[in-house]
Design a protein around this motif. Structure first.
Motif, PDB file in Angstrom:
ATOM      1  N   UNK A 155       0.791  -1.231   0.000  1.00 25.05           N
ATOM      2  CA  UNK A 155       0.000   0.000   0.000  1.00 25.05           C
ATOM      3  C   UNK A 155       0.821   1.278   0.000  1.00 25.05           C
ATOM      4  N   UNK A 156       1.966   1.281   0.666  1.00 22.14           N
ATOM      5  CA  UNK A 156       2.761   2.507   0.755  1.00 22.14           C
ATOM      6  C   UNK A 156       3.210   2.945  -0.630  1.00 22.14           C
ATOM      7  N   UNK A 157       2.937   4.187  -0.956  1.00 23.39           N
ATOM      8  CA  UNK A 157       3.283   4.723  -2.265  1.00 23.39           C
ATOM      9  C   UNK A 157       2.185   4.576  -3.295  1.00 23.39           C
ATOM     10  N   UNK A 158       1.133   3.815  -2.946  1.00 22.24           N
ATOM     11  CA  UNK A 158       0.012   3.598  -3.870  1.00 22.24           C
ATOM     12  C   UNK A 158      -1.278   4.247  -3.372  1.00 22.24           C
ATOM     13  N   UNK A 159      -1.456   4.248  -2.062  1.00 23.44           N
ATOM     14  CA  UNK A 159      -2.608   4.907  -1.448  1.00 23.44           C
ATOM     15  C   UNK A 159      -2.111   5.640  -0.204  1.00 23.44           C
ATOM     16  N   UNK A 160      -2.875   6.587   0.318  1.00 26.73           N
ATOM     17  CA  UNK A 160      -2.423   7.302   1.521  1.00 26.73           C
ATOM     18  C   UNK A 160      -2.245   6.365   2.710  1.00 26.73           C
ATOM     19  N   UNK A 161      -1.144   6.541   3.418  1.00 26.65           N
ATOM     20  CA  UNK A 161      -0.858   5.788   4.636  1.00 26.65           C
ATOM     21  C   UNK A 161      -0.457   6.791   5.711  1.00 26.65           C
ATOM     22  N   UNK A 162      -1.186   6.790   6.818  1.00 29.76           N
ATOM     23  CA  UNK A 162      -0.938   7.740   7.902  1.00 29.76           C
ATOM     24  C   UNK A 162      -0.863   6.963   9.215  1.00 29.76           C
ATOM     25  N   UNK A 163       0.346   6.764   9.704  1.00 27.63           N
ATOM     26  CA  UNK A 163       0.531   5.937  10.899  1.00 27.63           C
ATOM     27  C   UNK A 163      -0.080   6.582  12.140  1.00 27.63           C
ATOM     28  N   UNK A 164      -0.160   7.897  12.151  1.00 26.52           N
ATOM     29  CA  UNK A 164      -0.742   8.588  13.318  1.00 26.52           C
ATOM     30  C   UNK A 164      -2.255   8.450  13.317  1.00 26.52           C
ATOM     31  N   UNK A 165      -2.856   8.696  12.178  1.00 27.87           N
ATOM     32  CA  UNK A 165      -4.311   8.626  12.060  1.00 27.87           C
ATOM     33  C   UNK A 165      -4.835   7.224  12.352  1.00 27.87           C
ATOM     34  N   UNK A 166      -4.077   6.201  11.939  1.00 23.75           N
ATOM     35  CA  UNK A 166      -4.519   4.813  12.107  1.00 23.75           C
ATOM     36  C   UNK A 166      -4.011   4.179  13.396  1.00 23.75           C
ATOM     37  N   UNK A 167      -3.322   4.959  14.246  1.00 22.18           N
ATOM     38  CA  UNK A 167      -2.810   4.434  15.528  1.00 22.18           C
ATOM     39  C   UNK A 167      -1.939   3.200  15.334  1.00 22.18           C
ATOM     40  N   UNK A 168      -1.075   3.247  14.333  1.00 25.14           N
ATOM     41  CA  UNK A 168      -0.179   2.128  14.036  1.00 25.14           C
ATOM     42  C   UNK A 168       1.086   2.247  14.871  1.00 25.14           C
ATOM     43  N   UNK A 169       1.525   1.130  15.442  1.00 27.88           N
ATOM     44  CA  UNK A 169       2.746   1.109  16.258  1.00 27.88           C
ATOM     45  C   UNK A 169       3.959   0.669  15.455  1.00 27.88           C
ATOM     46  N   UNK A 170       3.761  -0.272  14.548  1.00 25.16           N
ATOM     47  CA  UNK A 170       4.847  -0.768  13.702  1.00 25.16           C
ATOM     48  C   UNK A 170       4.305  -0.967  12.288  1.00 25.16           C
ATOM     49  N   UNK A 171       5.089  -0.587  11.276  1.00 19.02           N
ATOM     50  CA  UNK A 171       4.623  -0.696   9.897  1.00 19.02           C
ATOM     51  C   UNK A 171       5.785  -1.068   8.983  1.00 19.02           C
ATOM     52  N   UNK A 172       5.550  -2.079   8.144  1.00 20.45           N
ATOM     53  CA  UNK A 172       6.589  -2.593   7.251  1.00 20.45           C
ATOM     54  C   UNK A 172       6.449  -2.030   5.843  1.00 20.45           C
TER      55      UNK A 172
ATOM     56  N   UNK B 248      16.169  -5.162  -2.116  1.00 20.34           N
ATOM     57  CA  UNK B 248      17.139  -5.355  -1.047  1.00 20.34           C
ATOM     58  C   UNK B 248      17.163  -4.270   0.007  1.00 20.34           C
ATOM     59  N   UNK B 249      16.126  -3.424   0.033  1.00 21.15           N
ATOM     60  CA  UNK B 249      16.062  -2.384   1.060  1.00 21.15           C
ATOM     61  C   UNK B 249      14.594  -2.120   1.409  1.00 21.15           C
ATOM     62  N   UNK B 250      14.354  -1.873   2.664  1.00 20.24           N
ATOM     63  CA  UNK B 250      13.007  -1.582   3.147  1.00 20.24           C
ATOM     64  C   UNK B 250      13.100  -0.804   4.439  1.00 20.24           C
ATOM     65  N   UNK B 251      11.996  -0.729   5.146  1.00 21.50           N
ATOM     66  CA  UNK B 251      12.005   0.015   6.410  1.00 21.50           C
ATOM     67  C   UNK B 251      10.963  -0.542   7.358  1.00 21.50           C
ATOM     68  N   UNK B 252      11.208  -0.335   8.625  1.00 20.82           N
ATOM     69  CA  UNK B 252      10.221  -0.617   9.661  1.00 20.82           C
ATOM     70  C   UNK B 252       9.984   0.665  10.438  1.00 20.82           C
ATOM     71  N   UNK B 253       8.756   1.127  10.438  1.00 24.67           N
ATOM     72  CA  UNK B 253       8.353   2.241  11.301  1.00 24.67           C
ATOM     73  C   UNK B 253       8.103   1.691  12.697  1.00 24.67           C
ATOM     74  N   UNK B 254       8.726   2.309  13.698  1.00 23.32           N
ATOM     75  CA  UNK B 254       8.507   1.948  15.099  1.00 23.32           C
ATOM     76  C   UNK B 254       8.107   3.215  15.836  1.00 23.32           C
ATOM     77  N   UNK B 255       6.873   3.278  16.252  1.00 26.05           N
ATOM     78  CA  UNK B 255       6.381   4.472  16.939  1.00 26.05           C
ATOM     79  C   UNK B 255       7.238   4.786  18.166  1.00 26.05           C
ATOM     80  N   UNK B 256       7.494   6.069  18.376  1.00 27.75           N
ATOM     81  CA  UNK B 256       8.257   6.495  19.540  1.00 27.75           C
ATOM     82  C   UNK B 256       7.606   5.951  20.815  1.00 27.75           C
ATOM     83  N   UNK B 257       8.409   5.324  21.645  1.00 27.24           N
ATOM     84  CA  UNK B 257       7.918   4.759  22.895  1.00 27.24           C
ATOM     85  C   UNK B 257       7.685   3.263  22.819  1.00 27.24           C
ATOM     86  N   UNK B 258       7.574   2.708  21.591  1.00 22.96           N
ATOM     87  CA  UNK B 258       7.402   1.266  21.429  1.00 22.96           C
ATOM     88  C   UNK B 258       8.776   0.602  21.492  1.00 22.96           C
ATOM     89  N   UNK B 259       8.900  -0.432  22.294  1.00 25.22           N
ATOM     90  CA  UNK B 259      10.176  -1.135  22.458  1.00 25.22           C
ATOM     91  C   UNK B 259      10.066  -2.544  21.887  1.00 25.22           C
TER      92      UNK B 259
END
Length: 402
Positions: free
Chosen positions: A178-195, A206-217
């Motif tokens: 979905x990222x790059x194809x439709x809107x993705x908003x980690x704050x609006x959707x209360x997402x803690x981790x996103x691949x 060979x490259x990607x990312x993991x979003x880790x919300x501040x405070x999530x361990x």
């Protein structure tokens, strides 16, 4: 060639390639080095981090670079499971997740974790009530993909995120498709981790990312020199990260225009194929789907034969997920929709890219009609389909006659 398999991978944009070249040649420094060559590489990595964060409305420091979606999924799910196992060992996901999520959950089951695999409705979308009923006191993680890689259906992640937040449960989203194809908003959707994966949005493999919300361990899985905030050690893939960042920047700047273009082509393609091919059906929800996804099934043919014959005509598509294409078993995603094996084996996934055009639709739909027709001429299953149809028509006629 008409390429319509962008869910498997997308071509690297020229601007992305050009941005990467200096970091493959003269700007080859290690980002951990203190001298100017290293500082230049470090700055390039941080610029890319900013661009990726902006694409999903995250903070820059919340982005951890990985080798791709599979590693990000593993890092998120295992990282939370091992970090929170003293609190609970129950995980919730769905039956149509990517293998990177499902196999990871299966692995955790061997380590004493319990996993609830939620079903989906006939349109491929999760029933929110099923999710609510599955939550337990020891549930520590909910992992639901944003959009399915085979049928393109979009899950109600904002609703899921709201429930997870209310219950105090960590929420992970596989957003590779979905990222790059439709809107993705980690704050609006209360997402803690996103691949995220670069090569699904016109960046390098060979490259990607993991979003880790501040405070999530999460528990660190790769140990070493402490790169990426001590969560993913190893010298950064600077050229790949730079390309990923450039692709994210381009996606952000062109998101609305690309959605509008792809939806127009997709809707025309769906209409043409369903109109030209008898007993052709669309898989997944008609409206809640990615703007570039058209997933079909055709009665009485084998998808592999369809793919090979389309390839001979210069058209690239897929029967399902490229990540599991070596497995000739019926698609577990289509099975989850309640389809029989005979229906599933006649599937075709076309996933459009920005390089596709309205003109491609006529060529592709005509080719599909031609190939499906020729395959059915050789198929004993199609003879059975026609005979059953005739018997049904005669029965109806007799009833009316009496």
């Amino acid at each position: 060639m008409i390429y319509m398999d962008n869910s498997a991978t997308s071509p690297v944009k020229e601007e992305v390639f050009n941005a990467m070249v200096p970091y493959l040649k003269e700007e080859f420094g290690n980002p951990s080095a203190f001298y100017s060559l290293g500082r230049s590489a470090k700055k390039a990595v941080e610029t890319a981090r900013e661009n990726v964060a902006k694409l999903i409305n995250a903070e820059t420091r919340e982005i951890i670079f990985t080798s791709g979606g599979t590693e990000s999924d593993n890092m998120a799910i295992k990282g939370i499971a091992f970090k929170l196992e003293d609190k609970g060992k129950h995980i919730i996901t769905t039956v149509i997740e990517h293998p990177a999520v499902l196999r990871t959950c299966e692995y955790l089951e061997t380590k004493g974790f319990e996993v609830t695999y939620l079903p989906v409705k006939e349109n491929g979308i999760l029933d929110i009530e099923d999710l609510k009923e599955a939550i337990r006191d020891d549930t520590i993680l909910i992992s639901v993909m944003h959009a399915n890689n085979e049928i393109g259906t979009i899950q109600p992640i904002e609703e899921v995120g709201g429930i997870a937040k209310e219950k105090g449960i960590t929420f992970h989203v596989d957003a590779v498709q979905s990222v790059g194809k439709i809107p993705v908003d980690v704050k609006k959707a209360n997402i803690d981790l996103l691949s995220i994966s670069s090569h699904k949005l016109y960046g390098p493999k060979g490259v990607g990312a993991l979003f880790i919300r501040k405070g999530v361990r999460i528990e660190t899985l790769i140990h070493g020199g402490g790169q990426e905030n001590n969560l993913r050690s190893g010298t950064e893939n600077v050229p790949g990260i730079v390309g990923f960042g450039k692709a994210a920047e381009i996606a952000y700047n062109n998101l609305d225009a690309n959605i509008e273009k792809l939806q127009e082509i997709r809707d025309l393609l769906i209409g043409e194929v369903l109109d030209k091919v008898p007993e052709a059906y669309l898989n997944g929800d008609r409206e809640e789907r990615l703007p570039n996804n058209a997933s079909f099934r055709f009665a009485a043919i084998e998808g592999e034969g369809l793919i090979l014959r389309l390839d001979a005509k210069g058209i690239n598509g897929a029967t399902g997920s490229a990540c599991s294409s070596k497995n000739l078993k019926a698609s577990y995603v289509l099975s989850a929709l309640g389809l029989e094996d005979a229906e599933i084996h006649g599937s075709l996934r076309l996933s459009l890219g920005v390089e596709n055009s309205i003109e491609d639709v006529e060529v592709v739909s005509d080719a599909i009609a031609d190939v499906v027709g020729s395959l059915r001429q050789m198929s004993p299953l199609w003879d059975n389909e026609k005979n059953e149809s005739l018997e049904l028509d005669e029965s109806k006629f007799t009833d009316v006659d009496h």
